[in-house]
Design an enzyme around this catalytic site. Structure first.
Site, PDB file in Angstrom:
ATOM      1  N   SER A  27       0.811  -1.252  -0.038  1.00 39.47           N
ATOM      2  CA  SER A  27       0.070  -0.046  -0.237  1.00 39.47           C
ATOM      3  C   SER A  27       0.846   1.211   0.130  1.00 39.47           C
ATOM      4  O   SER A  27       0.171   2.212   0.082  1.00 39.47           O
ATOM      5  CB  SER A  27      -1.003  -0.011   1.185  1.00 39.47           C
ATOM      6  OG  SER A  27      -0.164  -0.244   2.525  1.00 39.47           O
ATOM      7  N   VAL A  30       8.167   3.945  -1.009  1.00 41.51           N
ATOM      8  CA  VAL A  30       9.050   4.613  -0.204  1.00 41.51           C
ATOM      9  C   VAL A  30      10.074   5.428  -1.069  1.00 41.51           C
ATOM     10  O   VAL A  30      10.799   4.741  -1.955  1.00 41.51           O
ATOM     11  CB  VAL A  30       9.776   3.722   0.824  1.00 41.51           C
ATOM     12  CG1 VAL A  30      10.669   4.326   1.672  1.00 41.51           C
ATOM     13  CG2 VAL A  30       8.552   2.998   1.899  1.00 41.51           C
ATOM     14  N   ASP A 145       5.410  -8.524  12.122  1.00 45.12           N
ATOM     15  CA  ASP A 145       5.722  -8.914  10.679  1.00 45.12           C
ATOM     16  C   ASP A 145       7.422  -8.607  10.883  1.00 45.12           C
ATOM     17  O   ASP A 145       7.910  -8.237  10.072  1.00 45.12           O
ATOM     18  CB  ASP A 145       5.165  -8.017   9.909  1.00 45.12           C
ATOM     19  CG  ASP A 145       5.163  -8.366   8.512  1.00 45.12           C
ATOM     20  OD1 ASP A 145       5.313  -9.382   8.027  1.00 45.12           O
ATOM     21  OD2 ASP A 145       4.947  -7.582   7.530  1.00 45.12           O
ATOM     22  N   ASN A 150      11.735  -6.275   6.733  1.00 52.05           N
ATOM     23  CA  ASN A 150      11.360  -5.108   7.485  1.00 52.05           C
ATOM     24  C   ASN A 150      12.616  -4.850   8.435  1.00 52.05           C
ATOM     25  O   ASN A 150      12.405  -3.986   9.443  1.00 52.05           O
ATOM     26  CB  ASN A 150      10.197  -5.690   8.200  1.00 52.05           C
ATOM     27  CG  ASN A 150       8.836  -5.493   7.302  1.00 52.05           C
ATOM     28  OD1 ASN A 150       8.982  -4.750   6.193  1.00 52.05           O
ATOM     29  ND2 ASN A 150       8.016  -6.336   7.631  1.00 52.05           N
ATOM     30  N   ASP A 163       8.815  -0.804   9.653  1.00 45.74           N
ATOM     31  CA  ASP A 163       7.338  -1.428   9.318  1.00 45.74           C
ATOM     32  C   ASP A 163       6.603  -1.901  10.407  1.00 45.74           C
ATOM     33  O   ASP A 163       6.495  -3.107  10.753  1.00 45.74           O
ATOM     34  CB  ASP A 163       7.672  -2.398   8.143  1.00 45.74           C
ATOM     35  CG  ASP A 163       6.230  -2.670   7.544  1.00 45.74           C
ATOM     36  OD1 ASP A 163       5.324  -2.278   7.928  1.00 45.74           O
ATOM     37  OD2 ASP A 163       6.154  -3.535   6.403  1.00 45.74           O
ATOM     38  N   THR A 182       3.665 -12.705   7.635  1.00 45.07           N
ATOM     39  CA  THR A 182       4.220 -13.401   6.228  1.00 45.07           C
ATOM     40  C   THR A 182       4.293 -14.755   6.459  1.00 45.07           C
ATOM     41  O   THR A 182       4.945 -15.285   7.636  1.00 45.07           O
ATOM     42  CB  THR A 182       5.506 -12.811   6.019  1.00 45.07           C
ATOM     43  OG1 THR A 182       5.521 -11.189   5.878  1.00 45.07           O
ATOM     44  CG2 THR A 182       6.097 -13.255   4.765  1.00 45.07           C
TER      45      THR A 182
HETATM   46  P1  ADP Z   1       5.308  -1.745   3.616  1.00 49.88           P
HETATM   47  O1  ADP Z   1       4.328  -1.788   4.968  1.00 49.88           O
HETATM   48  O2  ADP Z   1       4.549  -1.280   2.627  1.00 49.88           O
HETATM   49  O3  ADP Z   1       5.949  -3.088   3.487  1.00 49.88           O
HETATM   50  P2  ADP Z   1       7.899  -0.604   4.703  1.00 49.88           P
HETATM   51  O4  ADP Z   1       7.630   0.194   5.811  1.00 49.88           O
HETATM   52  O5  ADP Z   1       8.203  -1.830   4.844  1.00 49.88           O
HETATM   53  O6  ADP Z   1       6.183  -0.687   3.827  1.00 49.88           O
HETATM   54  O7  ADP Z   1       8.659  -0.074   3.402  1.00 49.88           O
HETATM   55  C1  ADP Z   1       8.811  -0.850   2.092  1.00 49.88           C
HETATM   56  C2  ADP Z   1      10.098  -0.922   1.547  1.00 49.88           C
HETATM   57  O8  ADP Z   1      10.818   0.554   1.628  1.00 49.88           O
HETATM   58  C3  ADP Z   1      11.241  -1.479   2.840  1.00 49.88           C
HETATM   59  O9  ADP Z   1      11.118  -2.710   2.800  1.00 49.88           O
HETATM   60  C4  ADP Z   1      12.526  -0.851   2.350  1.00 49.88           C
HETATM   61  O10 ADP Z   1      12.962  -1.594   1.316  1.00 49.88           O
HETATM   62  C5  ADP Z   1      12.096   0.633   1.936  1.00 49.88           C
HETATM   63  N1  ADP Z   1      12.155   1.503   3.164  1.00 49.88           N
HETATM   64  C6  ADP Z   1      11.355   1.937   3.896  1.00 49.88           C
HETATM   65  N2  ADP Z   1      11.713   2.774   4.986  1.00 49.88           N
HETATM   66  C7  ADP Z   1      12.950   2.886   4.648  1.00 49.88           C
HETATM   67  C8  ADP Z   1      14.065   3.935   5.148  1.00 49.88           C
HETATM   68  N3  ADP Z   1      13.744   4.454   6.461  1.00 49.88           N
HETATM   69  N4  ADP Z   1      15.169   3.754   4.559  1.00 49.88           N
HETATM   70  C9  ADP Z   1      15.472   3.134   3.408  1.00 49.88           C
HETATM   71  N5  ADP Z   1      14.582   2.323   3.095  1.00 49.88           N
HETATM   72  C10 ADP Z   1      13.268   2.080   3.426  1.00 49.88           C
HETATM   73 MG    MG Z   2       7.577  -3.944   4.964  1.00 52.61          MG
END
Ligand code: ADP
Ligand code: MG
Length: 293
Positions: A27, A30, A145, A150, A163, A182
């Site tokens: 959803s 980033v 998760d 994550n 996450d 997962t």
């Molecule tokens: P979702 O809930 O959709 O899985 P995430 O918070 O896990 O969203 O973010 C998706 C991806 O974006 C992560 O798996 C990572 O690859 C990248 N990402 C998220 N936050 C960061 C961050 N602070 N710095 C670098 N990459 C990030």
């Molecule tokens: Mg994630």
């Protein structure tokens, strides 16, 4: 209060300059971004609530879920191994979460590059991860998760737990019954709740099961429970059936195997807690060698 969408987006773009995509979730997108005033780099998680939802009810649920995620992130502020939330912009259809940037990306991708980690690297990473988990569990927060996708890495390859999309603050005596997470990382009791509708729900112990799965994967390069047919994999999880197979495990010492075997325990009451895991002999070695300043 919620800002109208147009002015919300304007407000974000006035303050930050978006750059390349760092990652994508179900959803969210980033992106790296730069705070114009300071030149500081951050990562912004942009959630479009309208795109993947069809009804207003669902949109409300998503907005509620994101508010929950923000609240939990704020509760975790200040921990060295939990991602820091820098800024937020919320409207009814768009949400921007600005995080500190983890330039080295996911532990998942790092592991794909190096295939396996040494016991020493595993010790450092697992200690940081379990410290973060002990911290959130102490506050009654369950992550739900935990997996290498994550867990992010900063410039010095220190981990940042991220996450909190499925995280939940447990009320006194509360247990959970919803199936989320997962597949390969699901604890047996999560599967049991959804299969047998057993009365007892699950709790924070599910995170420690996932910690065991992660640790096994870091050392051997493959997950403990895997089968082409997911039904077989889920059955193996429920029976707690896994092996320290040859040759991957031949040269790995006993302490990490012992720790894994005390985490991948089907009965959640008999599984090590985060605090207990930190006391395990596997973590004792480096303490002797490294003198803290
Ligand atoms: P979702 O809930 O959709 O899985 P995430 O918070 O896990 O969203 O973010 C998706 C991806 O974006 C992560 O798996 C990572 O690859 C990248 N990402 C998220 N936050 C960061 C961050 N602070 N710095 C670098 N990459 C990030
Ligand atoms: Mg994630």
């Amino acid at each position: 209060y919620d800002l109208p969408d147009a002015s919300l987006a304007k407000e974000f773009y006035a303050k930050y300059e978006p750059k390349e995509v760092l990652g994508k979730g179900i959803s969210s997108v980033v992106r790296r971004c730069i705070e114009k005033q300071t030149g500081q780099e951050y990562a912004v998680k942009i959630m479009d609530v309208t795109e993947e939802t069809t009804s207003d009810v669902q949109a409300d649920e998503v907005t509620y879920a994101v508010k929950k995620e923000i609240n939990i992130l704020k509760m975790c502020a200040g921990h060295h191994h939990i991602i820091a939330l820098h800024d937020t912009f919320e409207s009814s259809t768009f949400i921007f979460l600005v995080f500190e940037l983890c330039r080295k990306g996911e532990l998942f991708d790092y592991l794909t590059q190096v295939v396996t980690l040494s016991e020493k690297r595993t010790r450092t990473i697992m200690r940081q991860l379990i410290e973060a988990v002990a911290f959130i569990h102490d506050k009654g927060i369950i992550h739900r998760d935990l997996k290498p996708e994550n867990i992010l890495l900063d410039d010095n390859l220190n981990i940042m737990l991220s996450d909190f999309g499925f995280a939940h603050v447990m009320a006194q005596g509360e247990t959970l019954t919803d199936l989320c997470g997962t597949p390969g990382y699901l604890a047996p009791e999560v599967l049991a709740v959804s299969m047998y509708e057993q009365v007892d729900g699950y709790g924070c112990e599910v995170d420690m099961w996932a910690v065991g799965v992660i640790m096994y994967t870091l050392l051997s390069g493959h997950p403990p429970f895997w089968h082409r047919k997911q039904m077989y994999m889920l059955r193996a999880i429920m029976e707690g059936k896994y092996k320290f197979g040859s040759p991957e495990w031949d040269d790995i010492s006993d302490p990490p195997k012992d720790l894994i075997s005390k985490l991948l325990v089907v009965n959640p009451k008999k599984r090590l807690t985060a605090k207990q895991a930190l006391e395990h002999p596997f973590f004792k070695r480096e303490d002797v060698l490294s003198i803290s300043p």
